[in-house]
Write an enzyme that holds these catalytic residues in place. Sequence first.
Site, PDB file in Angstrom:
ATOM      1  N   GLU A   1       3.015  -1.470   4.498  1.00 57.39           N
ATOM      2  CA  GLU A   1       2.771  -2.432   5.572  1.00 57.39           C
ATOM      3  C   GLU A   1       1.625  -3.392   5.275  1.00 57.39           C
ATOM      4  OE1 GLU A   1      -0.169   0.824   6.801  1.00 57.39           O
ATOM      5  OE2 GLU A   1       1.675   0.577   5.657  1.00 57.39           O
TER       6      GLU A   1
ATOM      7  N   ASN B   1       0.832  -1.203   0.000  1.00 59.40           N
ATOM      8  CA  ASN B   1       0.000   0.000   0.000  1.00 59.40           C
ATOM      9  C   ASN B   1       0.866   1.252   0.000  1.00 59.40           C
ATOM     10  OD1 ASN B   1       0.917  -0.536   2.666  1.00 59.40           O
ATOM     11  ND2 ASN B   1      -0.607   0.900   3.455  1.00 59.40           N
TER      12      ASN B   1
ATOM     13  N   CYS C   1       2.103   2.873   2.429  1.00 57.42           N
ATOM     14  CA  CYS C   1       3.175   2.912   3.436  1.00 57.42           C
ATOM     15  C   CYS C   1       3.863   1.565   3.619  1.00 57.42           C
ATOM     16  CB  CYS C   1       2.610   3.407   4.771  1.00 57.42           C
ATOM     17  SG  CYS C   1       1.809   5.022   4.650  1.00 57.42           S
TER      18      CYS C   1
END
Length: 958
Positions: A587, A583, A585
């Site tokens: 994670e 995604n 970021c």
Amino acid sequence: MSHLHHQDFTSASSALPTTSLPARSDAEPGYGVIRRNGAVTPFDPSKIAVALTKAFLAVEGNTAAASRRVHDIVEELTRQIADALVRRADHGRAFHIEEIQDQVELALMRGEHHKVARAYVLYRDERARARAAEVQAAEPQRPSLNLRTDEGRLVPLDLERLARVVEEACEGLADVSAERILAETQRNLYDGISAAELALAPILAARTLIETEPNYSHVSARLLLDMLRREALSFVHGRTDEARQSEMGERYADYFTAFIRKGIEVQLLDPELARFDLARLGAALKPERDLSFQFLGLQTLYDRYFLQTDGIRFELPQAFFMRVAMGLALREIDREARAIEFYDLLSCFDFMCSTPTLFNSGTLRPQLSSCFLTSVPDDLDGIFKSIKDNALLAKYSGGLGNDWTRVRGLGAHIKGTNGESQGVVPFLKVANDTAIAVNQGGKRKGAVCAYLETWHIDIEEFLDLRKNTGDDRRRTHDMNTANWVPDLFMQRVEANADWTLFSPDEAPDLHDLYGPAFAQAYEAYEAKADRGEMKVFRRVRAVDLWRRMLTMLFETGHPWITFKDPCNIRSPQGHVGVVHSSNLCTEITLNTSDDEVAVCNLGSVNLANHLGDSGLDLARLERTVRKAVRMLDNVIDINFYTIPEARRSNLRHRPVGLGLMGFQDALQALRIAVASDDTLRFADASMEAISYFAISASSELAAERGRYPSFDGSLWSRGILPIDSVELLAEARGGLDLDRSSTLDWSTLRERVRSAGMRNSNVMAIAPTATISNICGVAQSIEPAYRNLYVKANMSGDFTVVNPGLVRDLKARGLWDEVMISDLKYFDGSLGSIDRVPADLKALYATAFEIDSSWLIEAAARRQKWIDQAQSLNLYIANPSGRALDTLYRLAWKRGLKTTYYLRSLGATHVEKSTLKGTDGKLNSVSVAPVVAAPEPITIPAAPMACSIDDPTCEACQ
């Protein structure tokens, strides 16, 4: 030593001609000096030299020999002081005379001219008392001041209330002074001041003191609360109203009912909230928890989270937490009891929901999910539908990850037009501009990350997307980018072998393959290319492409490096699809397809709040995790979905992502240095506990509410938990160098999951938490301390941040003074170059750029074995080199990490300070030797720093 008088300094100047004193010419233009009467005069460094000379000669005498020695000392000190003033200021600023004199004191003390410094301090003190006496004699009584009301009337300014508010804000806090705040506040009052300006004046006065004492951050927050109470109470009650904190115990409940009704009236809140027992919920509010905020946290809530209409905030903190809790309890059977339970968890900062949940819970459009992952198809309709979906998903605060690997590459044949493709880059440009156009209602910038697999024919152009040079039509300056790297590529790098790039229209199955199956298919396509059966392909040395990836990562901060195979091999959901990207970021690792847009719902445990006398408080942690998983599961059913593919995916798989924050705070509370084996053990133990409790909680929910629909066939259903899936990766790679130890009863839990099932396909992911950690007043996520004293910039403004634990320790050792504050500023919040700080404190409070990032990778590897998704893992490097980057990222792959996030590097001015005399050319106070040696050096050219860690425009950092 006898007290020096004004004439001592005056007469001493005759011993040295002032015309010979140095003046730093480049510090003069554009700078002024604010005199005590408010007048501004040009800044002239030679006057600093005069004052220093007077001080030295008054102490040491004015003989010719003394004068010659003093001249050299004064010349150097003057330059240091002028430099310090300019460093602290923006161009064109005027310095207050007191600020200049503060710098003179600090320079004398730092230079160990203690007798002269003492004389100078005593002289300043004497002159201050004399001026105060003169003012008192000239103005025996302060003139009365008037306040201009909102209606425009002038009424007497209530200085007594102001004093009570400031004194109340200081209650219970050590080492803060209400008198000091009031004195500074009163200097800025004037006749006819508005109510808003009056409320702001003490806040501004208190926040300037934060750097000297961290508790002033709490004082500033409490003063902001006073301003907010007046704003909120007046709006919901329809009349001018205000209350001090001590009065809110009786008033909060009535206000809360009025707040809910007002929110519904102005069409911001869901009318269903009025059907709750508002009296019961209002009685459950805990006004004293308003006092827990630090200034940065409350200001962030005030600016971006609290409900407002026409710029008027009418939501107080405890009402905010209860509103979020009510929104999450809408479908519970005893929803008042659940709302109170959720409220208690949020308002004490044990757990915090993600930003979209805080923004939108209980509103008319409850889009509560954090992340959306899509896979873009290889046709024009599908590409532009994906871009439209991006806009709809971003509208209500979702962060996006797009997999672009299926889009055919530059030069590939287009059957419909009998032409050649322009590749993926032009479409990425459109996606970039769409993200900027949809800015989530001004609350934060739209944000998207594009992923491309390393075998794609356009990968080299993809690497250049964030460059500031070249054809701007083929650049995406605002979009994040990430490499989706298969294990086979890393193995080719290790072997110094060749790598072949393909267009996905000629090698379509590579997109859905991973592990040994990918390697087999990929080698078959290479054989076809060798036989002349592939139209578009290119062969490069794998290590050359790897070098370019690392070079671009350093120069631009992108593309991030993420690993396809561990994300898929260890995915619980491999039976129903493929993970094609992460995604925004890095994670989240969930399946995507044409029919399913992956959705994840995030929240984070505040690890710092779960410590006991001997380490982790497991009982409290278990309670928190159980409630948090229930809250996150509720999001899935309550959520407002903007596209059907997201709803379909979320209801079928029901993934959530429970993470953590405050890891650094926990380490420091436990007296564990971040660069140590103890940190690795704590990372392992804390994540094992969170994993155990989160899986248990989801299994309990499955018994209560039913399994998620796609459970059958998953790793869960086969009794394979995250700690077990490590072996699947090891088997695919032929080995994995990773600690597998555990301490809890996993065999019992394994059987419970097999029999009762899981409510959620995925339960853990460690997000960056940059904003919600500010709200809770702890370090973000799993990050090491950025600096111990710095100014943080975000969309709410600039904030002084100082590490309160460090200040407590320095006070205990008699080391916290103005010189230490100045040194921390000069060395960018690092203790490493400050000689008088003991080694144990340097190790405990080592900042991100003072430790070798291999420690961060090793800690992340310990966590990753317990996590079914991934971690937002930033890496820091003070003195980048090709070998250092190569070592770090190979280590991340070898330890089985699924993803990495930003590479943070220092700007030139920071590196220059790290090589000052006395540091042996090193900034690092804590370091280790590289774990993996590079086979050959990789050259990294001189370049600007990677992503600025406090860039307020970087959505991923918010």
